[in-house]
Motif scaffolding. Structure first.
Motif, PDB file in Angstrom:
ATOM      1  N   TYR A 107      21.456 -27.019 -26.292  1.00 15.11           N
ATOM      2  CA  TYR A 107      21.534 -26.227 -27.518  1.00 15.11           C
ATOM      3  C   TYR A 107      22.938 -26.027 -28.092  1.00 15.11           C
ATOM      4  O   TYR A 107      23.079 -25.385 -29.141  1.00 15.11           O
ATOM      5  CB  TYR A 107      20.900 -24.844 -27.290  1.00 15.11           C
ATOM      6  CG  TYR A 107      19.467 -24.910 -26.824  1.00 15.11           C
ATOM      7  CD1 TYR A 107      18.465 -25.417 -27.646  1.00 15.11           C
ATOM      8  CD2 TYR A 107      19.107 -24.470 -25.553  1.00 15.11           C
ATOM      9  CE1 TYR A 107      17.137 -25.478 -27.217  1.00 15.11           C
ATOM     10  CE2 TYR A 107      17.787 -24.515 -25.114  1.00 15.11           C
ATOM     11  CZ  TYR A 107      16.809 -25.031 -25.953  1.00 15.11           C
ATOM     12  OH  TYR A 107      15.505 -25.094 -25.530  1.00 15.11           O
ATOM     13  N   SER A 108      24.004 -26.529 -27.440  1.00 13.16           N
ATOM     14  CA  SER A 108      25.354 -26.279 -27.973  1.00 13.16           C
ATOM     15  C   SER A 108      25.564 -26.963 -29.322  1.00 13.16           C
ATOM     16  O   SER A 108      26.350 -26.484 -30.149  1.00 13.16           O
ATOM     17  CB  SER A 108      26.428 -26.731 -26.978  1.00 13.16           C
ATOM     18  OG  SER A 108      26.356 -28.126 -26.756  1.00 13.16           O
ATOM     19  N   GLY A 109      24.855 -28.085 -29.560  1.00 11.45           N
ATOM     20  CA  GLY A 109      24.927 -28.711 -30.871  1.00 11.45           C
ATOM     21  C   GLY A 109      24.223 -27.896 -31.938  1.00 11.45           C
ATOM     22  O   GLY A 109      24.577 -27.961 -33.121  1.00 11.45           O
ATOM     23  N   PHE A 110      23.250 -27.099 -31.521  1.00 13.40           N
ATOM     24  CA  PHE A 110      22.501 -26.237 -32.429  1.00 13.40           C
ATOM     25  C   PHE A 110      23.278 -24.959 -32.716  1.00 13.40           C
ATOM     26  O   PHE A 110      23.274 -24.445 -33.834  1.00 13.40           O
ATOM     27  CB  PHE A 110      21.142 -25.935 -31.799  1.00 13.40           C
ATOM     28  CG  PHE A 110      20.264 -24.988 -32.571  1.00 13.40           C
ATOM     29  CD1 PHE A 110      20.101 -25.107 -33.942  1.00 13.40           C
ATOM     30  CD2 PHE A 110      19.585 -23.970 -31.909  1.00 13.40           C
ATOM     31  CE1 PHE A 110      19.285 -24.239 -34.653  1.00 13.40           C
ATOM     32  CE2 PHE A 110      18.764 -23.102 -32.602  1.00 13.40           C
ATOM     33  CZ  PHE A 110      18.617 -23.230 -33.983  1.00 13.40           C
ATOM     34  N   ASP A 111      23.972 -24.433 -31.677  1.00 12.31           N
ATOM     35  CA  ASP A 111      24.758 -23.218 -31.843  1.00 12.31           C
ATOM     36  C   ASP A 111      25.983 -23.306 -30.932  1.00 12.31           C
ATOM     37  O   ASP A 111      25.853 -23.269 -29.701  1.00 12.31           O
ATOM     38  CB  ASP A 111      23.923 -21.991 -31.490  1.00 12.31           C
ATOM     39  CG  ASP A 111      24.672 -20.679 -31.750  1.00 12.31           C
ATOM     40  OD1 ASP A 111      25.822 -20.737 -32.235  1.00 12.31           O
ATOM     41  OD2 ASP A 111      24.106 -19.613 -31.469  1.00 12.31           O
ATOM     42  N   SER A 112      27.155 -23.423 -31.501  1.00 15.10           N
ATOM     43  CA  SER A 112      28.397 -23.562 -30.728  1.00 15.10           C
ATOM     44  C   SER A 112      28.757 -22.292 -29.962  1.00 15.10           C
ATOM     45  O   SER A 112      29.627 -22.314 -29.090  1.00 15.10           O
ATOM     46  CB  SER A 112      29.560 -23.945 -31.654  1.00 15.10           C
ATOM     47  OG  SER A 112      29.764 -22.944 -32.638  1.00 15.10           O
TER      48      SER A 112
END
Length: 488
Positions: free
Chosen positions: A41-46
């Motif tokens: 999910y880091s690409g979705f929410d940094s």
């Protein structure tokens, strides 16, 4: 006077296998939950590390309120088969199922209010998992004082169980590697998603963990009968026990002040990525955030095993107070020296990335693994003795509440550890997106090294302070065990 027949080593080994099963699930969550979120999910929410740190910390604090209820519930129970043992069976499947559920990938980016749903899901599953962990951990740890009446037998079982715990906390990383190798063989190198190896590993651990826990349930019986407690099921009574029982309060403080002892495990995947990255190992390229997460800590697991074997011998000679204090001070001195040394390395140093960094970390972890061996063993042995000490002083046997306090202190320390570790990682700016660029700034590395090594030493030193007030020495043990010895 009738002499009690010595308990076979087999019983202690089976008990240790049960602890191994419980700790497998805990080890997988501790090592990979946040890295799973990072990769998925880091690409979705940094801001995944900031958000995860806050949510997991809050979820663990919420679940902490269930510990006194669970402990008192166990104390009041009159189930067939013993006080602790039936709860081991009842808790095993929910605990295993929730561990598996956490590693199911859901594409929240495709939903309206996706970020809200993502963090709601993380919160709910983490709270439920921690409650299930308490239901599994309290009775499995509490069985120690009911299975083994003799202190030497109990210390032997505690040694075996701590060895099993050390191994179990490291095994999930090896399983991830094995699963990735299997997927590479079946689908081809790189032809599978991260989400696949996480859920398959969870399913493997489900089978092995459940088998070990059920083996402990089936093969062990409680040799010490403990009467039903009239204790009220309330948090107020839990804190009353902490106030009245100074010795268990000391154990509580040891774990809370020493909260960072597991920080290396909590941030290991991120530390591997920032401090080591990808390596060439036996002619193959491996990723220390994926198929080689286990490698940097391999020697640490070995030395931890050695330490768990040696610490009981040292403890038998010096006692809990001196043993714990000596190991804690040594941990502080070594970890501080390592951290300061690393901070002085220039940006171009061969020890800052790649294979040479791996070798350095492996040597450091070998020493730290041994030095921190006392951190898990001593509080568990102290708690077992405190149960007897409480009975000796008051005539009341309160395994459930005392082990609930132990579990509560461990859970609070884990909550603080996760929050501090992930917040430091977030403050460094590290994410999966940064890692994939292959460019890790020196400042980021130095901050992560502090979370990985330096903070552990400071916390270890702080945890040694309350041990200085621990009063159950060799003479006290001898007196209370003579007093409590069955007469015939």
């Amino acid at each position: 006077m009738k002499k009690r027949k010595s308990l076979p080593i087999k019983s202690a080994l089976i008990y240790a296998l049960g602890i191994f099963g419980v700790q497998l699930f805990i080890g997988y969550i501790n090592s990979f939950q946040t890295e799973f979120y990072n990769k998925m999910y880091s690409g979705f929410d940094s801001n995944i590390f900031y958000a995860s740190a806050i949510i997991i910390f809050a979820a663990k604090l919420i679940s902490c309120f269930f510990d006194p209820l669970i402990g008192a519930m166990i104390d009041r129970s009159t189930l067939k088969g013993g006080k602790m043992r039936p709860w081991v069976l009842r808790s095993s499947f929910p605990f295993a199922v929730l561990t598996t559920v956490i590693f199911i990938y859901i594409p929240f980016e495709n939903f309206i209010c996706g970020k809200f749903l993502l963090y709601l899901y993380i919160t709910v599953t983490t709270v439920l998992w921690n409650i299930a962990m308490s239901f599994a951990d309290i009775p499995s740890q509490g069985m120690l004082s009911l299975l083994f009446e003799d202190s030497d037998e109990r210390n032997l079982a505690a040694s075996f169980s701590n060895i099993a715990k050390t191994v179990a906390l490291a095994v999930p990383g090896v399983f991830v590697t094995v699963v990735m190798m299997m997927l590479s063989f079946i689908k081809g190198e790189g032809n599978y998603d991260n989400k696949e190896y996480y859920i398959i590993t969870a399913l493997f651990l489900f089978v092995i963990g459940i088998y070990c826990i059920l083996l402990m349930y089936r093969k062990n019986t409680e040799s010490i009968k403990s009467a039903k407690s009239s204790e009220a099921v309330s948090i107020k009574e839990m804190f009353a026990e902490l106030k009245q029982n100074k010795m268990i309060f000391i154990v509580f403080l040891i774990n809370v002040l020493g909260f960072a002892r597991s920080m290396g495990l909590i941030v290991c995947a991120q530390a591997n990525g920032a401090l080591i990255g990808k390596i060439n190992f036996f002619g193959s390229q491996m990723d220390t955030t994926a198929d080689a997460t286990w490698l940097p800590g391999l020697l640490g697991a070995v030395s931890g095993f050695i330490g768990i074997c040696i610490v009981p011998l040292i403890n038998k000679r010096l006692g809990e107070k001196k043993t714990y204090t000596a190991f804690s001070v040594a941990t502080f001195i070594f970890n501080s020296a390592v951290c300061i040394f690393y901070w002085q390395l220039p940006q171009e140093s061969i020890l800052r990335y790649g294979n040479n960094a791996l070798y350095m970390i492996m040597v450091i972890q070998f020493i730290i693994g041994f030095l921190t061996a006392a951190n898990t063993y001593i509080p568990l042995v102290m708690t077992a003795d405190i149960v007897d000490y409480r009975l000796y002083k008051t005539g009341i046997h309160k395994e459930g509440v005392n082990y609930a306090i132990l579990s509560l202190s461990i859970k609070l320390s884990n909550a603080l550890c996760v929050a501090a570790g992930l917040l430091i990682i977030a403050a460094s700016g590290y994410t999966q997106v940064i890692y994939e660029t292959g460019n890790i700034p020196v400042k980021m590395q130095n901050i992560i090294m502090f979370a990985y090594i330096g903070f552990v030493g400071i916390s270890a030193l702080l945890s040694a302070i309350p041990v200085l007030f621990y009063k159950i020495d060799f003479q006290t043990k001898k007196e209370m065990h003579n007093h409590l010895k069955p007469q015939s």
